[in-house]
Design an enzyme around this catalytic site. Structure first.
Site, PDB file in Angstrom:
ATOM      1  CB  ALA A  56       0.334 -49.031   7.759  1.00  0.00           C
ATOM      2  CE1 TYR A 121       3.768 -44.753   9.367  1.00  0.00           C
ATOM      3  CE2 TYR A 121       5.464 -44.362  11.032  1.00  0.00           C
ATOM      4  CZ  TYR A 121       4.617 -45.227  10.364  1.00  0.00           C
ATOM      5  OH  TYR A 121       4.593 -46.554  10.690  1.00  0.00           O
TER       6      TYR A 121
END
Length: 280
Positions: A56, A121
């Site tokens: 990620a 995010y």
């Protein structure tokens, strides 16, 4: 179980490799997350029985300036992975975050609660969850929080580094959550993957360490485990400005994961002691 893992050097991938050394781990050269179609192709080529996405974009503050890149890596790539797994009728397990919530209140967040991320995010991870669900295949989304390990940079390694330079710290005391070791997350994912290969259904779940704690208290426990004589004072988030806004309430309700998979929240204090021992 022939397991394919996206990620090779991050905290979670390293933990998974220790528990599942026979799995196939794909680094950036083998599967570039900025090229979602390449990730899908890697799944079709490998022919696994299950896929775990342990990779990620996690630079929370930098994502405020790189939201488009974060969204490709955290949403478009896992969406392509999930679609490839749906086409192959195999389970896809994806790791998400407490940052999909806005942090209001004090009640632990349930998996079914509406998401409302405060930062780029969090938005990229929420978009990734939606893409995984939209693929329509067997999947499990595992939200977790405050990940730590002896690998890479995280809160624990940062605290121990600061202890070599200072004898006093101010640490945020009004953000509350559950520190979670990468090792425990990896073990949970492996157990879930095995169960899903055997026919267990998936969904969205929460997994975090217990008991809930503030960053200040987490820091104090870190120094206690390491034998460091560090004075830690608590400050409000308002006195520690960052580019990305953080949620105050990161408590996660993990009861559905225990009900469906028999996985209980780990005691982060025991996990922390083991990590600190490894580091020092």
């Amino acid at each position: 179980m022939r397991l394919l893992v996206f990620g090779a050097t991050g905290q979670l991938a390293v933990a998974l490799r220790a528990s599942a050394p026979d799995a196939l781990f794909l680094n950036r050269d083998a599967a570039d997350l900025t090229a979602p179609e390449a990730c899908a192709a890697a799944i079709h080529a490998a022919g696994p029985s299950a896929v775990i996405n342990a990779a990620a974009y996690t630079a929370v503050d930098r994502a405020e300036e790189e939201e488009a890149l974060a969204t490709v890596i955290n949403a478009a790539a896992p969406g392509a992975m999930a679609q490839a797994c749906a086409e192959a009728s195999i389970p896809f397990l994806h790791v998400s975050t407490d940052y999909v919530f806005d942090g209001r209140g004090q009640r632990p967040w349930r998996p079914e609660d509406p998401t409302s991320p405060l930062n780029a995010y969090g938005r990229s991870k929420a978009a990734g969850e939606a893409a995984v669900r939209a693929a329509g295949g067997p999947h499990a989304i595992l939200r977790t929080s405050w990940v730590f390990s002896a690998t890479g940079r995280n809160f624990v390694t940062a605290m121990l580094e600061l202890a070599r330079k200072r004898d006093q710290l101010n640490v945020v005391d009004d953000q509350i959550g559950g520190p979670t070791s990468a090792r425990a997350i990896g073990e949970a994912l492996l157990k879930m993957a095995e169960a899903m290969i055997a026919g267990q259904s998936g969904g969205t779940y929460h997994f975090a360490g217990a008991p809930f704690v503030s960053w200040k208290s987490f820091a104090r426990e870190t120094f206690a485990c390491s034998g460091q004589n560090m004075a830690v004072s608590g400050i409000p988030t308002s006195q520690y400005p960052t580019a990305a806004q953080r949620p105050l309430n990161s408590r996660l309700d993990c009861t559905s994961l225990e009900a469906d998979f028999g996985i209980r929240p780990p005691d982060w204090r025991a996990e922390l002691a083991a990590v600190v021992e490894e580091l020092i």
